[in-house]
Design an enzyme around this catalytic site. Structure first.
Site, short mmCIF file in Angstrom:
data_model
loop_
_atom_site.label_atom_id
_atom_site.label_comp_id
_atom_site.label_asym_id
_atom_site.label_seq_id
_atom_site.Cartn_x
_atom_site.Cartn_y
_atom_site.Cartn_z
N GLN A 233 3.79 7.45 2.37
CA GLN A 233 3.18 6.57 3.37
C GLN A 233 3.08 5.17 2.76
O GLN A 233 2.60 5.02 1.62
CB GLN A 233 1.79 7.08 3.74
CG GLN A 233 1.81 8.35 4.56
CD GLN A 233 2.19 8.06 5.99
OE1 GLN A 233 1.36 7.66 6.79
NE2 GLN A 233 3.45 8.26 6.34
N TRP B 80 0.83 -1.22 0.00
CA TRP B 80 0.00 0.00 0.00
C TRP B 80 0.86 1.27 0.00
O TRP B 80 1.91 1.30 0.63
CB TRP B 80 -0.86 -0.02 1.26
CG TRP B 80 -1.49 1.29 1.61
CD1 TRP B 80 -0.90 2.34 2.26
CD2 TRP B 80 -2.82 1.72 1.32
NE1 TRP B 80 -1.79 3.38 2.39
CE2 TRP B 80 -2.98 3.02 1.82
CE3 TRP B 80 -3.92 1.11 0.68
CZ2 TRP B 80 -4.16 3.73 1.73
CZ3 TRP B 80 -5.11 1.82 0.59
CH2 TRP B 80 -5.23 3.11 1.10
N PHE C 94 3.56 8.45 10.53
CA PHE C 94 2.63 9.17 9.66
C PHE C 94 3.37 10.24 8.86
O PHE C 94 4.56 10.42 8.97
CB PHE C 94 1.50 9.78 10.50
CG PHE C 94 0.35 8.84 10.77
CD1 PHE C 94 0.49 7.47 10.59
CD2 PHE C 94 -0.89 9.32 11.20
CE1 PHE C 94 -0.58 6.60 10.82
CE2 PHE C 94 -1.96 8.46 11.44
CZ PHE C 94 -1.80 7.10 11.25
N TRP D 52 -9.43 8.98 -0.48
CA TRP D 52 -9.65 8.07 0.65
C TRP D 52 -10.97 7.31 0.51
O TRP D 52 -11.97 7.88 0.07
CB TRP D 52 -9.67 8.85 1.98
CG TRP D 52 -8.29 9.04 2.52
CD1 TRP D 52 -7.62 10.21 2.64
CD2 TRP D 52 -7.43 8.02 3.01
NE1 TRP D 52 -6.38 9.98 3.16
CE2 TRP D 52 -6.23 8.65 3.40
CE3 TRP D 52 -7.52 6.62 3.15
CZ2 TRP D 52 -5.14 7.95 3.93
CZ3 TRP D 52 -6.46 5.92 3.67
CH2 TRP D 52 -5.28 6.58 4.06
N TRP E 159 -4.21 -0.10 3.91
CA TRP E 159 -3.61 0.80 4.89
C TRP E 159 -3.36 0.02 6.17
O TRP E 159 -4.17 -0.83 6.56
CB TRP E 159 -4.57 1.98 5.15
CG TRP E 159 -3.97 3.08 5.95
CD1 TRP E 159 -3.21 4.11 5.48
CD2 TRP E 159 -4.08 3.27 7.36
NE1 TRP E 159 -2.83 4.92 6.52
CE2 TRP E 159 -3.35 4.44 7.68
CE3 TRP E 159 -4.69 2.57 8.40
CZ2 TRP E 159 -3.24 4.93 8.98
CZ3 TRP E 159 -4.59 3.06 9.69
CH2 TRP E 159 -3.88 4.23 9.97
N ASN F 7 0.14 5.78 0.39
CA ASN F 7 -0.65 7.02 0.31
C ASN F 7 0.28 8.20 0.53
O ASN F 7 1.50 8.02 0.57
CB ASN F 7 -1.85 7.01 1.28
CG ASN F 7 -1.52 6.92 2.74
OD1 ASN F 7 -1.23 5.84 3.25
ND2 ASN F 7 -1.60 8.01 3.47
N ASP F 8 -0.23 9.39 0.61
CA ASP F 8 0.50 10.66 0.83
C ASP F 8 1.97 10.72 0.38
O ASP F 8 2.81 9.96 0.86
CB ASP F 8 0.55 10.99 2.32
CG ASP F 8 -0.80 11.17 2.94
OD1 ASP F 8 -1.80 10.72 2.39
OD2 ASP F 8 -0.82 11.75 4.03
C1 FRU Z 1 -3.60 12.00 4.92
C2 FRU Z 1 -3.29 11.24 6.19
C3 FRU Z 1 -2.35 12.07 7.07
C4 FRU Z 1 -1.70 11.02 7.90
C5 FRU Z 1 -1.55 9.88 6.93
C6 FRU Z 1 -1.64 8.52 7.53
O1 FRU Z 1 -3.95 11.20 3.87
O2 FRU Z 1 -4.49 10.93 6.88
O3 FRU Z 1 -2.98 13.08 7.80
O4 FRU Z 1 -0.47 11.44 8.42
O5 FRU Z 1 -2.58 10.04 5.95
O6 FRU Z 1 -1.32 7.53 6.62
#
Ligand code: FRU
Length: 473
Positions: A39, A20, A82, A282, A47, A22-23
């Protein structure tokens, strides 16, 4: 974790080697290379306990994977490392990230002298959420540190919300040395429909303006606006560094597509501010998870301020991925038309459309026997739409944006195996989208809808590889 099928795995967008993502995190230039962290959950395509994945590039277009940079191995980050950012000081690369633990989020530091191996600071966390009763801060949501330097001082902005969880806000900290941080101010607090939690807040000075780019949760849908669950957008304003207060204009979206979140910006040596976001929303199905991976990043974009708005064209370096070119000029046609060599699951389409002669048009991308991803534009109401009802597997629906009247439209479209990013008029409006067509749905069809479709110039480029392709056995 292994990728078991590459049908939707990107050819040139950053994605984790498997698992996975993200961000965008820690986007920076360090010792001659661009670093993009993200992430990452390496143990599944869902996640989970967040790590920091890591990719590196010499040119912003061809990326290599590096080993995972941060893992949630300490008490203060045991439920996840995070999002956060990176900054260089005296040749050392510092990462700042949020340690997630039950009911608490704190800010931590890690550093590296080679840009590959990171050591966490022994006195982490460097910041815990303020418990001053006079400060209206909901302590469990206190995350995503973004650090920058101004003069001899370092600043950090952290996203949070008020105690009643009704208003997002950005908190400003300052430090002389990156180790000791002092709370300075609540620099921004949402008003009206600006969200109830500010995630991934960035601040940068762009062409003389202070631009806050952030990802608010909780903005309510208004007509056909804000249809995504969470948004990413910006305020243009001025941060008073004495008072720590950011005075700003209205909230504007950065992207009108289905899938754009948590962008991060950084300044690069030639002075440009660049941005990479998560090409995803999301809690929408990530259809690729059955193939052992989930999530990818957008193409890098430049950030400019033009006529009081932030515009985000694709970085010019992307032209370096081009392999072959098909070019057509002065096209006028009245029926559905395909052009020789203008097709592909991966490619770049650049068009100048004459809107004095074209009243309404449709462009079908990733067309197969039963599939198409559909752009439409109606010049009578200046409405531009992207529809993925028939795009293939995955979610359906439509997103739209109203454009200002104009005589021409520049369209710049990046196709990858499971994404379509549409840039209108050099990044004035952008729509980023995930789609899950079959690999053999490669057609592109140009459909006049009311008389002539007049295209002054049309170019299609095949594109080479920008991310290592997983080996599937
Ligand atoms: C944004 C978020 C951040 C957090 C991260 C966790 O997408 O929710 O605020 O640090 O993803 O994976």
């Amino acid at each position: 974790m292994r990728v078991t099928n590459t049908r939707w795995y990107p050819k040139y967008h950053i994605a984790a080697p498997a698992g996975w993502s993200n961000d965008t995190n820690g986007l920076c230039f360090y010792k001659g290379q661009y670093h993009c962290f993200y992430q990452h959950h390496p143990h599944s395509a869902q996640w989970g306990q967040m790590h920091w994945g890591h990719a590196v590039s010499d040119d912003l277009i061809r990326w290599k994977h590096l080993p995972i940079a941060l893992a949630p191995t300490n008490d203060y980050d045991r439920d996840g490392c995070f999002s956060g950012s990176a900054i260089e000081k005296d040749g050392r690369l510092y990462l700042f990230y949020t340690g997630n633990i039950p009911n608490e989020q704190n800010q931590n530091m890690a550093f590296s002298d080679d840009g590959v191996h990171f050591e966490k600071y022994e006195h982490n966390p460097v910041i815990v959420a303020p418990d001053d009763k006079d400060l209206d801060i909901f302590r469990p949501d206190f995350r995503d540190p973004k650090v920058w330097q101004r003069g001899d001082t370092y600043y950090m902005v952290i996203g949070s919300r008020t105690k009643d969880k009704m208003r997002g806000q950005a908190l400003l900290y300052e430090s002389e040395d990156l180790y000791d941080w002092k709370f300075k101010s609540v620099m921004m607090r949402a008003e009206g429909n600006e969200g109830d939690m500010a995630e991934c807040v960035n601040l940068a000075s762009v062409e003389g303006k202070d631009v806050m780019i952030f990802s608010p949760q909780g903005i309510k849908r208004v007509g056909n606006m804000y249809k995504n669950l969470f948004q990413s957008g910006y305020f243009i304003g001025k941060l008073d560094y004495e008072t720590g207060i950011f005075v700003h204009g209205d909230f504007e979206l950065l992207d009108y597509g289905f899938d754009f979140y948590a962008p991060q910006i950084t300044k690069i040596p030639d002075g440009r501010t660049i941005m990479i976001g998560w090409l995803q929303s999301w809690f929408t199905p990530m259809t690729e998870d059955v193939d052992g991976w989930a999530g990818l990043m957008t193409v890098p974009r430049e950030v400019h301020v033009k006529n009081g708005k932030v515009v985000t064209p694709p970085i010019k370096e992307l032209a370096g991925l081009r392999l072959s070119e098909k070019s057509f000029d002065n096209l006028v046609f009245y029926e559905d038309t395909k052009f020789d060599g203008v097709e592909g699951e991966v490619g770049e389409l650049v068009m100048e459309i004459d809107l004095t002669e074209t009243r309404a048009f449709e462009i079908d991308l990733r067309v197969g026997e039963e599939e198409k991803s559909v752009i439409t534009y109606d010049d009578a109401i200046h409405l531009f739409k992207f529809n993925r009802d028939k795009a293939g597997a995955g979610s359906d629906g439509e997103r739209e944006v109203k454009l200002p009247p104009a005589d021409t439209m520049n369209l710049h479209i990046f196709l990858d195996r499971s994404s379509i990013e549409i840039f209108i008029n050099d990044g004035e409006y952008v729509l980023s989208n995930r789609v899950y067509p079959r690999s053999d749905s490669t057609g592109i069809v140009f459909v006049p809808q009311e008389g002539a479709f007049k295209i002054d110039s049309l170019k299609f480029y095949t594109l080479g590889e920008g991310i290592p392709q997983p080996v599937v056995d």
